[in-house]
Enzyme design. Structure first.
Site, PDB file in Angstrom:
ATOM      1  N   ARG A  79       0.825  -1.220   0.000  1.00  0.00           N
ATOM      2  CA  ARG A  79       0.000   0.000   0.000  1.00  0.00           C
ATOM      3  C   ARG A  79       0.855   1.264   0.000  1.00  0.00           C
ATOM      4  NH1 ARG A  79      -2.105  -3.634   3.551  1.00  0.00           N
ATOM      5  NH2 ARG A  79      -4.225  -4.387   3.162  1.00  0.00           N
ATOM      6  N   LYS A 124     -15.767   0.080  -7.390  1.00  0.00           N
ATOM      7  CA  LYS A 124     -16.458  -0.054  -6.110  1.00  0.00           C
ATOM      8  C   LYS A 124     -15.899   0.925  -5.079  1.00  0.00           C
ATOM      9  CE  LYS A 124     -17.293  -3.026  -2.183  1.00  0.00           C
ATOM     10  NZ  LYS A 124     -16.987  -4.303  -1.494  1.00  0.00           N
ATOM     11  N   PRO A 141     -21.874   1.407  -4.710  1.00  0.00           N
ATOM     12  CA  PRO A 141     -20.727   0.488  -4.728  1.00  0.00           C
ATOM     13  C   PRO A 141     -21.214  -0.938  -5.006  1.00  0.00           C
ATOM     14  CG  PRO A 141     -20.713   1.893  -2.762  1.00  0.00           C
ATOM     15  CD  PRO A 141     -22.064   2.012  -3.389  1.00  0.00           C
ATOM     16  N   ASP A 143     -20.750  -4.884  -5.645  1.00  0.00           N
ATOM     17  CA  ASP A 143     -19.911  -6.070  -5.508  1.00  0.00           C
ATOM     18  C   ASP A 143     -20.809  -7.291  -5.658  1.00  0.00           C
ATOM     19  OD1 ASP A 143     -21.312  -6.251  -3.154  1.00  0.00           O
ATOM     20  OD2 ASP A 143     -19.604  -5.893  -1.847  1.00  0.00           O
ATOM     21  N   PHE A 192     -27.807  -3.605   1.833  1.00  0.00           N
ATOM     22  CA  PHE A 192     -26.567  -4.358   2.011  1.00  0.00           C
ATOM     23  C   PHE A 192     -26.429  -4.809   3.465  1.00  0.00           C
ATOM     24  CE2 PHE A 192     -22.091  -4.737   3.053  1.00  0.00           C
ATOM     25  CZ  PHE A 192     -21.578  -5.467   1.996  1.00  0.00           C
TER      26      PHE A 192
END
Length: 236
Positions: A79, A124, A141, A143, A192
């Site tokens: 990262r 996303k 978003p 998924d 979600f």
């Protein structure tokens, strides 16, 4: 830690041990996550108490002197490169003013495309940032879980025969929510959350039953598809 090095110290949170062994579950749990949350434990002179310093997430200006090597040494791994690249692109794009300008845009897809320019950002994540930080209330978003909600509740054929989520299908799934809700992003978030096991106890029984029946149907479909695939392979 990352926040301690680059952020500002905000406050000290006192902790007190309540167990007979000088510790408590609460205190130990907080200690375990201190590095990830910008928290540094500081012991006091008393063995029965301690405090934790809370640090802010660093600003863009505070991150200017950071190097990739330095971030890797802090445990950020792969990262680190993305953080440095994102910082540099943000600075080149106008910094905080650039981000605030995205809040004023009326076209959520335009905001998504802007965020896709940054390293490590997919559709996303871009829509997560747009919804939760940039006032884009119609950002969805998408998924695998959101796909399932869309197929179960709105359009069973939305994915067609395609299993991969192409940009066209991504928008098609998201539009199923946008066509139904004024604040589609937040409606999507509630739907979600309703899928999470921790929320099952607050849902109506008929809704839970319907969700479970759909899952069973999906499992049977996958099993049938696997059998067909195996039969075709055996004939070759």
């Amino acid at each position: 830690s990352f926040r301690e090095t680059f952020g500002d110290k905000m406050l000290d949170v006192p902790l007190r041990s309540v167990g007979s062994d000088g510790g408590s579950d609460t205190e130990e749990g907080i200690r375990g996550d201190n590095d990830q949350n910008g928290i540094k434990e500081e012991n006091s002179s008393s063995s029965s108490s301690s405090s934790m310093a809370i640090y802010s997430f660093p600003t863009l200006d505070q991150l200017k002197p950071a190097t990739e090597e330095q971030l890797r040494e802090m445990g950020l791994g792969y990262r680190a490169k993305y953080i440095i690249q994102t910082r540099d692109l943000l600075i080149d794009s106008g910094g905080e003013e650039y981000l605030l300008s995205l809040r004023k845009k009326k076209d959520g897809m335009e905001v998504q495309e802007e965020l896709l320019k940054f390293s490590g950002i997919g559709r996303k994540v871009a829509d997560c940032v747009a919804l939760f930080s940039l006032d884009q209330n119609d950002a969805i978003p998408v998924d695998v879980h959101v796909q399932k909600i869309a197929r179960r509740d709105y359009d069973p054929s939305v994915m067609g025969q395609t299993k991969s989520l192409t940009p066209t299908l991504y928008k098609k799934v998201a539009d199923l929510f946008r066509d139904r809700f004024e604040y589609a992003g937040w409606a999507h978030s509630l739907l979600f959350a309703a899928e999470l096991p921790s929320f099952r106890h607050v849902l109506p029984e008929d809704m839970v039953q319907e969700m479970d029946e759909w899952k069973e149907q999906e499992a049977k479909k996958k099993e049938q598809e696997a059998k067909k695939k195996k039969a075709v392979q055996s004939k070759k």
